[in-house]
Design an enzyme around this catalytic site. Structure first.
Site, PDB file in Angstrom:
ATOM      1  N   HIS A 121       1.047  -0.922   0.102  1.00 55.85           N
ATOM      2  CA  HIS A 121      -0.020  -0.048  -0.213  1.00 55.85           C
ATOM      3  C   HIS A 121       0.847   1.311  -0.316  1.00 55.85           C
ATOM      4  O   HIS A 121       2.390   1.323   0.078  1.00 55.85           O
ATOM      5  CB  HIS A 121      -0.483   0.080   1.313  1.00 55.85           C
ATOM      6  CG  HIS A 121      -2.426   1.351   1.178  1.00 55.85           C
ATOM      7  ND1 HIS A 121      -2.046   1.979   1.489  1.00 55.85           N
ATOM      8  CD2 HIS A 121      -3.166   1.144   0.900  1.00 55.85           C
ATOM      9  CE1 HIS A 121      -2.869   3.194   1.947  1.00 55.85           C
ATOM     10  NE2 HIS A 121      -3.713   2.060   1.666  1.00 55.85           N
ATOM     11  N   ASP A 198       2.728  -4.515   7.851  1.00 56.46           N
ATOM     12  CA  ASP A 198       1.239  -4.688   8.013  1.00 56.46           C
ATOM     13  C   ASP A 198       0.658  -5.113   8.026  1.00 56.46           C
ATOM     14  O   ASP A 198       0.293  -5.577   7.437  1.00 56.46           O
ATOM     15  CB  ASP A 198       1.127  -2.888   6.461  1.00 56.46           C
ATOM     16  CG  ASP A 198       0.806  -2.724   6.558  1.00 56.46           C
ATOM     17  OD1 ASP A 198      -0.531  -2.699   7.385  1.00 56.46           O
ATOM     18  OD2 ASP A 198       0.169  -1.789   5.516  1.00 56.46           O
ATOM     19  N   GLN A 201      -4.489  -5.439   6.439  1.00 55.63           N
ATOM     20  CA  GLN A 201      -5.855  -6.185   6.183  1.00 55.63           C
ATOM     21  C   GLN A 201      -5.664  -7.487   6.266  1.00 55.63           C
ATOM     22  O   GLN A 201      -6.766  -8.336   6.345  1.00 55.63           O
ATOM     23  CB  GLN A 201      -5.070  -6.530   4.433  1.00 55.63           C
ATOM     24  CG  GLN A 201      -5.161  -5.241   3.617  1.00 55.63           C
ATOM     25  CD  GLN A 201      -6.754  -4.199   3.605  1.00 55.63           C
ATOM     26  OE1 GLN A 201      -7.369  -5.251   3.615  1.00 55.63           O
ATOM     27  NE2 GLN A 201      -6.894  -3.307   3.816  1.00 55.63           N
ATOM     28  N   LYS A 224     -10.685  -1.452   9.986  1.00 53.49           N
ATOM     29  CA  LYS A 224     -10.733  -2.992   9.243  1.00 53.49           C
ATOM     30  C   LYS A 224     -11.326  -3.793  10.207  1.00 53.49           C
ATOM     31  O   LYS A 224     -11.676  -5.084  10.098  1.00 53.49           O
ATOM     32  CB  LYS A 224      -9.370  -3.134   9.222  1.00 53.49           C
ATOM     33  CG  LYS A 224      -8.105  -2.081   8.291  1.00 53.49           C
ATOM     34  CD  LYS A 224      -8.457  -1.760   6.747  1.00 53.49           C
ATOM     35  CE  LYS A 224      -7.722  -0.891   6.571  1.00 53.49           C
ATOM     36  NZ  LYS A 224      -8.820  -0.651   4.955  1.00 53.49           N
ATOM     37  N   CYS A 362      -4.211   3.060  -3.714  1.00 49.75           N
ATOM     38  CA  CYS A 362      -2.922   2.675  -3.117  1.00 49.75           C
ATOM     39  C   CYS A 362      -2.605   1.700  -2.852  1.00 49.75           C
ATOM     40  O   CYS A 362      -1.375   1.258  -2.443  1.00 49.75           O
ATOM     41  CB  CYS A 362      -3.505   3.281  -1.491  1.00 49.75           C
ATOM     42  SG  CYS A 362      -4.999   4.734  -1.557  1.00 49.75           S
TER      43      CYS A 362
END
Length: 404
Positions: A121, A198, A201, A224, A362
């Site tokens: 991202h 990260d 997700q 999320k 993104c």
């Protein structure tokens, strides 16, 4: 037994209509929906506890502080961090990444290498580019293949004694690829590098074990995970958080202030300047409680069923191509119709009450790799149904007929 219809009743927004049609919400990779149980906690905070925290001797302040710190402990337990002070409340994943990047400005020097992946991202690309501009470090990229998987042999070759930092997402927001982070972390440490994952997700779908992974930094966002926007968390190993300088100056992050010198507070407050998103922090814990009440193994199994069902149904449409066919992926499908711009398809689907995301998500380098302007992304959560997928498939067929 997993009863999706019972779960759907927890989410008020799923009963509304969009453009006169029942809402089909397939933009979960951007923001998940919020159950009534979590909404109730937001209301309860403002009804009964609204006060600033860590600073007051009065009852409301003490009660709000207790709720906020209890939520930090819930997050620690959920992610299996060693200490609660290793959990830093942030405004979201992007904030956490920038906090770490800022801290390493004083550590990196010219000629050092940092590594990101081709699947990132923009939030996990741009801060590191800015860091390289400030320090003279070199940014290197783990390449991807046509299936949307990272090429691990290339990663092995990129690592060297000059590698200081590695940054990779756990799951690609654009393709749904689940990256082999256990291997990536181990190899980074073998080279003496620190690593940030990260997890924005990943956290809606799986339950990361941060001590088991032995990761140095891990970031995530509440929105999320059935929680509110504007709050997230940075996990950092205690030793690293003590080494990094504060990200912002202000109230709460100080131990003592004089005009001659300021000393900083202990963890986690060293990185939490100013009045935080108190309600958001409290509700983040409530959202984690809700998801754990369903169970992440249950969620993963059901979402995989949705992924397989949707993939089969969509691929039956002539001229439809799915981007991101990794063997190990989560419930995200990025696709295009041959000769039709994704934005046009998304606009027609919206008229039918179907919410998908269109564009480069993104993750523009991924789209450049495939030489496309973007994709239509349908991302599924545990409250979605196969019947909704059927509605999506019919909507895509209609869009194709109208736009061909």
């Amino acid at each position: 037994m997993f009863d999706v219809e019972k779960i759907r009743k927890d989410f008020p927004i799923l009963s509304r209509k969009v453009n006169g049609k029942p809402l089909v919400y397939f933009d979960n990779a951007a923001t998940s929906q919020t159950p009534q149980q979590v909404i109730d906690v937001i209301v309860d905070y403002y009804h009964n506890y609204n006060a600033n925290i860590h600073r007051g001797v009065h009852t409301l302040s003490q009660e709000a502080t207790d709720l906020y710190e209890q939520s930090r402990q819930k997050i620690q337990k959920h992610f299996n961090a060693k200490f609660s002070h290793e959990i830093i409340f942030t405004s979201g994943t992007t904030h956490g990444i920038n906090l770490v990047a800022n801290g390493f400005s004083s550590i990196l020097k010219k000629g050092d290498d940092i590594i990101v992946s081709a699947l990132e991202h923009h939030s996990n690309i741009v801060p590191w580019q800015m860091l390289c501009e400030r320090t003279g470090a070199n940014l290197k990229v783990i390449p991807m293949n046509d299936e949307g998987e990272l090429v691990m042999s290339a990663y092995d070759r990129l690592l060297s004694k000059n590698t200081k930092l590695v940054f990779v997402n756990h799951i690609s927001n654009a393709l749904g690829t689940i990256n082999p982070i256990e291997y990536i972390i181990e190899k980074a440490h073998d080279s003496g590098a620190a690593i940030l994952i990260d997890g924005a997700q990943a956290c809606p779908h799986i339950k990361p074990d941060l001590q088991g992974l032995d990761v140095d930094f891990y970031v995530a966002s509440a929105h999320k995970m059935c929680g509110p926007t504007g709050v997230g968390m940075l996990y950092g190993k205690e030793a690293w958080l003590k080494k990094l300088p504060p990200y912002q100056g202000g109230g709460e992050m100080i131990a003592e202030v004089t005009f001659e010198k300021t000393t900083y507070a202990d963890l986690p407050h060293k990185f939490e300047a100013g009045t935080p998103n108190i309600a958001g922090g409290i509700v983040f814990g409530a959202a984690i409680d809700y998801m754990n009440s369903i169970g992440f193994d249950t969620i993963a199994k059901y979402e995989n069923e949705l992924l397989q069902y949707a993939s089969q149904k969509l691929l039956a449409i002539e001229g439809l191509k799915i981007y991101g066919t990794a063997k190990n992926k989560t419930s995200v499908i990025s696709f295009n119709l041959e000769g039709i711009h994704p934005y046009d398809v998304g606009s027609i689907l919206d008229k039918l009450g179907i919410a998908v995301r269109t564009g480069h998500h993104c993750a523009q380098p991924i789209m450049d790799y495939y030489k496309i302007p973007g994709t239509i992304r349908a991302s599924f959560a545990f409250y979605n149904t196969k019947a909704e997928i059927d509605t999506l498939v019919e909507g895509v067929k209609k869009a194709k007929m109208m736009l061909s």
